[in-house]
Write a protein that holds these residues in place. Structure first.
Motif, PDB file in Angstrom:
ATOM      1  N   LEU A 270      20.037   8.748 -11.073  1.00 60.75           N
ATOM      2  CA  LEU A 270      19.438   7.712 -10.511  1.00 60.75           C
ATOM      3  C   LEU A 270      20.287   6.582  -9.741  1.00 60.75           C
ATOM      4  CD1 LEU A 270      17.430   6.351 -13.838  1.00 60.75           C
ATOM      5  CD2 LEU A 270      16.614   7.776 -11.780  1.00 60.75           C
ATOM      6  N   MET A 271      21.498   6.744  -9.971  1.00 64.83           N
ATOM      7  CA  MET A 271      22.410   6.075  -9.155  1.00 64.83           C
ATOM      8  C   MET A 271      22.641   6.543  -7.974  1.00 64.83           C
ATOM      9  SD  MET A 271      26.674   5.494 -10.176  1.00 64.83           S
ATOM     10  CE  MET A 271      26.110   4.864 -11.647  1.00 64.83           C
ATOM     11  N   LEU A 272      22.508   7.944  -7.718  1.00 70.27           N
ATOM     12  CA  LEU A 272      22.561   8.707  -6.268  1.00 70.27           C
ATOM     13  C   LEU A 272      21.395   7.984  -5.656  1.00 70.27           C
ATOM     14  CD1 LEU A 272      23.481  12.058  -7.362  1.00 70.27           C
ATOM     15  CD2 LEU A 272      25.057  10.389  -6.074  1.00 70.27           C
ATOM     16  N   GLY A 273      20.427   7.738  -6.212  1.00 70.54           N
ATOM     17  CA  GLY A 273      19.006   7.256  -5.500  1.00 70.54           C
ATOM     18  C   GLY A 273      19.182   5.940  -4.586  1.00 70.54           C
ATOM     19  N   VAL A 274      20.335   5.206  -5.357  1.00 75.13           N
ATOM     20  CA  VAL A 274      20.774   3.977  -4.287  1.00 75.13           C
ATOM     21  C   VAL A 274      20.810   4.355  -2.795  1.00 75.13           C
ATOM     22  CG1 VAL A 274      22.262   2.215  -3.846  1.00 75.13           C
ATOM     23  CG2 VAL A 274      21.854   2.850  -6.215  1.00 75.13           C
ATOM     24  N   GLY A 275      21.618   5.533  -2.729  1.00 77.10           N
ATOM     25  CA  GLY A 275      21.967   5.867  -1.401  1.00 77.10           C
ATOM     26  C   GLY A 275      20.775   6.544  -0.789  1.00 77.10           C
ATOM     27  N   GLY A 276      20.063   7.321  -1.597  1.00 81.03           N
ATOM     28  CA  GLY A 276      18.869   7.873  -0.956  1.00 81.03           C
ATOM     29  C   GLY A 276      17.731   6.827  -0.517  1.00 81.03           C
ATOM     30  N   GLN A 277      17.626   5.833  -1.274  1.00 78.65           N
ATOM     31  CA  GLN A 277      16.635   4.735  -0.858  1.00 78.65           C
ATOM     32  C   GLN A 277      17.145   4.142   0.552  1.00 78.65           C
ATOM     33  OE1 GLN A 277      14.051   3.048  -2.036  1.00 78.65           O
ATOM     34  NE2 GLN A 277      13.714   3.308  -4.194  1.00 78.65           N
ATOM     35  N   TYR A 278      18.636   3.802   0.789  1.00 80.61           N
ATOM     36  CA  TYR A 278      19.155   3.277   1.826  1.00 80.61           C
ATOM     37  C   TYR A 278      18.658   3.973   3.208  1.00 80.61           C
ATOM     38  CZ  TYR A 278      22.238   0.791   4.933  1.00 80.61           C
ATOM     39  OH  TYR A 278      22.673   0.041   6.086  1.00 80.61           O
ATOM     40  N   ALA A 279      19.293   5.401   2.888  1.00 82.87           N
ATOM     41  CA  ALA A 279      19.271   6.406   4.039  1.00 82.87           C
ATOM     42  C   ALA A 279      17.912   6.534   4.262  1.00 82.87           C
ATOM     43  CB  ALA A 279      19.858   7.814   3.339  1.00 82.87           C
ATOM     44  N   GLY A 280      16.928   6.683   3.371  1.00 83.45           N
ATOM     45  CA  GLY A 280      15.564   7.018   3.876  1.00 83.45           C
ATOM     46  C   GLY A 280      15.016   5.854   4.573  1.00 83.45           C
ATOM     47  N   GLY A 281      15.329   4.625   4.106  1.00 83.18           N
ATOM     48  CA  GLY A 281      14.953   3.348   5.056  1.00 83.18           C
ATOM     49  C   GLY A 281      15.405   3.269   6.439  1.00 83.18           C
ATOM     50  N   ARG A 282      16.706   3.516   6.448  1.00 83.81           N
ATOM     51  CA  ARG A 282      17.388   3.426   7.671  1.00 83.81           C
ATOM     52  C   ARG A 282      16.848   4.686   8.695  1.00 83.81           C
ATOM     53  NH1 ARG A 282      21.500   0.045   8.418  1.00 83.81           N
ATOM     54  NH2 ARG A 282      21.239   0.505  10.699  1.00 83.81           N
ATOM     55  N   LEU A 283      16.661   5.713   8.096  1.00 82.65           N
ATOM     56  CA  LEU A 283      16.013   6.973   8.913  1.00 82.65           C
ATOM     57  C   LEU A 283      14.583   6.423   9.336  1.00 82.65           C
ATOM     58  CD1 LEU A 283      17.160   9.859   6.923  1.00 82.65           C
ATOM     59  CD2 LEU A 283      18.037   9.248   9.238  1.00 82.65           C
ATOM     60  N   THR A 284      14.000   5.555   8.890  1.00 82.60           N
ATOM     61  CA  THR A 284      12.627   5.541   9.593  1.00 82.60           C
ATOM     62  C   THR A 284      12.655   4.667  10.667  1.00 82.60           C
ATOM     63  OG1 THR A 284      12.144   3.384   8.310  1.00 82.60           O
ATOM     64  CG2 THR A 284      11.451   5.514   6.918  1.00 82.60           C
ATOM     65  N   ASP A 285      13.815   4.168  10.852  1.00 81.19           N
ATOM     66  CA  ASP A 285      14.004   3.351  12.481  1.00 81.19           C
ATOM     67  C   ASP A 285      14.116   4.266  13.286  1.00 81.19           C
ATOM     68  OD1 ASP A 285      13.352   0.815  11.468  1.00 81.19           O
ATOM     69  OD2 ASP A 285      15.094   0.303  10.908  1.00 81.19           O
ATOM     70  N   ARG A 286      14.502   5.532  12.995  1.00 83.11           N
ATOM     71  CA  ARG A 286      14.842   6.532  14.023  1.00 83.11           C
ATOM     72  C   ARG A 286      14.323   7.715  14.217  1.00 83.11           C
ATOM     73  NH1 ARG A 286      19.104   3.932  11.461  1.00 83.11           N
ATOM     74  NH2 ARG A 286      20.749   3.196  12.884  1.00 83.11           N
ATOM     75  N   ILE A 287      13.351   8.232  13.026  1.00 85.68           N
ATOM     76  CA  ILE A 287      12.743   9.452  13.045  1.00 85.68           C
ATOM     77  C   ILE A 287      11.131   9.108  12.823  1.00 85.68           C
ATOM     78  CG2 ILE A 287      12.466  11.602  12.156  1.00 85.68           C
ATOM     79  CD1 ILE A 287      15.276  11.644  11.247  1.00 85.68           C
ATOM     80  N   GLU A 288      10.177   9.781  13.548  1.00 90.77           N
ATOM     81  CA  GLU A 288       8.762   9.502  13.170  1.00 90.77           C
ATOM     82  C   GLU A 288       8.657   9.731  11.504  1.00 90.77           C
ATOM     83  OE1 GLU A 288       4.423  11.815  13.837  1.00 90.77           O
ATOM     84  OE2 GLU A 288       6.348  12.446  15.014  1.00 90.77           O
ATOM     85  N   THR A 289       8.111   8.662  11.077  1.00 91.47           N
ATOM     86  CA  THR A 289       8.171   8.382   9.555  1.00 91.47           C
ATOM     87  C   THR A 289       7.185   9.846   8.894  1.00 91.47           C
ATOM     88  OG1 THR A 289       5.988   7.286   9.899  1.00 91.47           O
ATOM     89  CG2 THR A 289       8.341   6.293   9.649  1.00 91.47           C
ATOM     90  N   ALA A 290       6.007  10.290   9.481  1.00 92.27           N
ATOM     91  CA  ALA A 290       5.270  11.294   8.951  1.00 92.27           C
ATOM     92  C   ALA A 290       6.190  12.660   8.829  1.00 92.27           C
ATOM     93  CB  ALA A 290       3.948  11.605   9.536  1.00 92.27           C
ATOM     94  N   ARG A 291       6.943  12.808   9.840  1.00 86.45           N
ATOM     95  CA  ARG A 291       7.827  14.057  10.027  1.00 86.45           C
ATOM     96  C   ARG A 291       8.927  14.051   8.872  1.00 86.45           C
ATOM     97  NH1 ARG A 291       6.851  17.557  14.517  1.00 86.45           N
ATOM     98  NH2 ARG A 291       5.806  16.478  16.121  1.00 86.45           N
ATOM     99  N   LEU A 292       9.607  12.887   8.925  1.00 80.62           N
ATOM    100  CA  LEU A 292      10.634  12.700   7.642  1.00 80.62           C
ATOM    101  C   LEU A 292       9.896  12.745   6.471  1.00 80.62           C
ATOM    102  CD1 LEU A 292      13.604  11.710   7.583  1.00 80.62           C
ATOM    103  CD2 LEU A 292      12.806   9.472   7.583  1.00 80.62           C
ATOM    104  N   LEU A 293       8.765  12.193   5.942  1.00 74.35           N
ATOM    105  CA  LEU A 293       8.259  12.505   4.835  1.00 74.35           C
ATOM    106  C   LEU A 293       7.914  13.871   4.491  1.00 74.35           C
ATOM    107  CD1 LEU A 293       7.220  10.737   2.354  1.00 74.35           C
ATOM    108  CD2 LEU A 293       4.926  10.689   3.653  1.00 74.35           C
ATOM    109  N   ALA A 294       7.614  14.645   5.369  1.00 75.40           N
ATOM    110  CA  ALA A 294       7.156  15.921   5.081  1.00 75.40           C
ATOM    111  C   ALA A 294       8.445  16.960   4.843  1.00 75.40           C
ATOM    112  CB  ALA A 294       6.628  16.757   6.485  1.00 75.40           C
ATOM    113  N   ALA A 295       9.453  16.270   5.435  1.00 76.60           N
ATOM    114  CA  ALA A 295      10.976  17.200   5.102  1.00 76.60           C
ATOM    115  C   ALA A 295      11.292  16.940   3.727  1.00 76.60           C
ATOM    116  CB  ALA A 295      11.816  16.468   6.136  1.00 76.60           C
ATOM    117  N   THR A 296      11.360  15.646   3.326  1.00 79.55           N
ATOM    118  CA  THR A 296      11.756  15.365   1.926  1.00 79.55           C
ATOM    119  C   THR A 296      10.662  15.811   1.112  1.00 79.55           C
ATOM    120  OG1 THR A 296      10.397  13.140   1.979  1.00 79.55           O
ATOM    121  CG2 THR A 296      12.800  13.116   2.668  1.00 79.55           C
ATOM    122  N   LEU A 297       9.453  15.963   1.230  1.00 84.16           N
ATOM    123  CA  LEU A 297       8.518  16.550   0.357  1.00 84.16           C
ATOM    124  C   LEU A 297       8.906  18.238   0.142  1.00 84.16           C
ATOM    125  CD1 LEU A 297       5.302  14.645   1.221  1.00 84.16           C
ATOM    126  CD2 LEU A 297       6.565  14.575  -1.035  1.00 84.16           C
TER     127      LEU A 297
END
Length: 405
Positions: A270-297
């Motif tokens: 869960l500690m690694l999730g801190v970085g995951g949450q931050y990275a995911g949020g910042r990437l939404t300002d740079r990459i189309e959100t639906a494409r980014l979501l598909a990649a994580t899934l």
């Protein structure tokens, strides 16, 4: 971020952290409850699923409230109610008592996400950055909650440990009543309708708002979140107990003290999730959100399949897979939150997040029941294959969003 952004982000960061302190400490207590009440994963899965389910079932009315009332008051009420639920949990005499106390917790917790996310999406000018910090703070809570529970359970009875979670939340709620900000500073609707107009005044208006909301891409994104919710809850609820049953992570004694290494592995992922949450949020300002979501899934599908051999491959491979899970499962959260905002207008943003968390935590809570049943009657392999199917289906649905909208 401007001053108003910073106040809103700080407010929601504290609320999000406290929400997850509770939510992700519950699986740590599951191990203690299985022993204390001599019950099965299937039975306890139903009890825990009730509390988690109410987080989602209450999200829809919470979303309606978030479109009609100030979010600050709703968030504070949510935190106080969660503290009360855990106070009752410390007194639970049986699995039924656990279920009822978690129901109180879940009903109060249901207010947080629709109110907090509507506040972020309408009040902050740098929305992606706001979601990133909000998500990272949530994962600080997911780490602190399970880690504190794991450490305290070495020395104290689980009832005392549960009770220890109440005070900090009440103190946080009190501090949050003193923060002021403009909740709609970042929104101009251009429709002649104010951002919050009192919410739907009748069932007919609610149906009308819902119909408009589900026309278009939001309906598909809702389906994605629903499937992800089943994966999320099914994966995490019994993971500490599964880890405890693997070679090298069982109970260990140091002198007169016995502790569970599996609980600390769980807190570590869960500690690694801190970085995951931050990275995911910042990437939404740079990459189309639906494409980014598909990649994580797609990545989460692979992780679920890797758990099957990792459980029998030794501690190191298992820890690596757990680390990938921790990063990816929480990187997904700010990405789907931003995707929802892309497919819902500001006037119904609270309602959109209400439906989102109805799917994520309400219907998604069935993942806990599903996981308990599969572990009791079919085994861990069947569980992880089922979870992979859920994540894969969510990925395919998300790709449909990309191609259709």
């Amino acid at each position: 971020m401007n001053a108003n952004d910073r106040r809103i982000v700080g407010f929601t960061m504290l609320g999000h952290a406290l929400f997850h302190v509770y939510e992700l400490s519950i699986p740590v207590f599951v191990v203690a409850w299985l022993d204390a009440f001599a019950t099965t994963p299937a039975t306890l899965g139903l009890a825990v699923g009730l509390g988690y389910g109410l987080v989602g079932l209450g999200a829809l009315p919470a979303g309606v409230l978030a479109d009609s009332r100030e979010s600050r008051g709703l968030v504070v009420i949510s935190l106080v109610g969660m503290a009360v639920g855990f106070g009752l949990l410390a007194l639970a005499p049986s699995v039924v008592g656990v279920a009822l106390a978690l129901a109180v917790w879940g009903a109060a917790a249901s207010l947080y996400h629709p109110a907090g996310l509507a506040l972020l999406s309408r009040g902050t000018t740098e929305r992606g950055t706001g979601f990133a910090y909000h998500g990272a703070a949530g994962n600080v809570g997911t780490v602190l909650g399970p880690f504190a529970a794991a450490v305290l359970l070495i020395f104290f009875d689980w009832r005392l440990v549960v009770l220890a979670f109440v005070g900090p939340t009440l103190a946080g709620a009190l501090a949050m009543t003193r923060v002021s900000f403009d909740e709609t500073a970042a929104v101009e609707t251009g429709t002649g309708r104010p951002v919050t107009d009192g919410g739907p005044a009748s069932l007919g208006e609610l149906v009308g708002d819902s119909r408009r909301l589900f026309t278009g891409g939001f309906a598909l994104v809702f389906g994605v979140v629903l499937l992800y919710g089943l994966y999320y809850r099914g994966m995490l609820t019994f993971l500490p107990d599964l880890l405890a049953g693997t070679s090298g992570l069982g109970s260990m004694a140091v002198g007169t003290v016995t502790f569970e290494p599996s609980r600390f592995v769980y807190a570590g992922l869960l500690m690694l999730g801190v970085g995951g949450q931050y990275a995911g949020g910042r990437l939404t300002d740079r990459i189309e959100t639906a494409r980014l979501l598909a990649a994580t899934l797609a990545s989460l599908t692979v992780v679920a399949l890797l758990f099957v051999p990792a459980l029998n491959a030794g501690v190191r491979p298992l820890v690596v897979v757990c680390g990938a899970l921790g990063f990816l499962v929480y990187a997904t959260a700010p990405i789907y939150q931003a995707t929802i905002a892309d497919y819902a207008t500001a006037e119904v943003r609270g309602l959109s997040y209400g439906y989102t968390y109805l799917g994520m935590f309400g219907i998604g809570a069935l993942g806990a029941t599903l996981a308990g049943g599969l572990l009791t009657y079919a085994g861990a392999t069947a569980l992880f294959i089922t979870l992979a199917v859920l994540a894969g289906a969510a990925c395919l649905l998300c790709l449909r969003v990309v191609t259709a909208y």
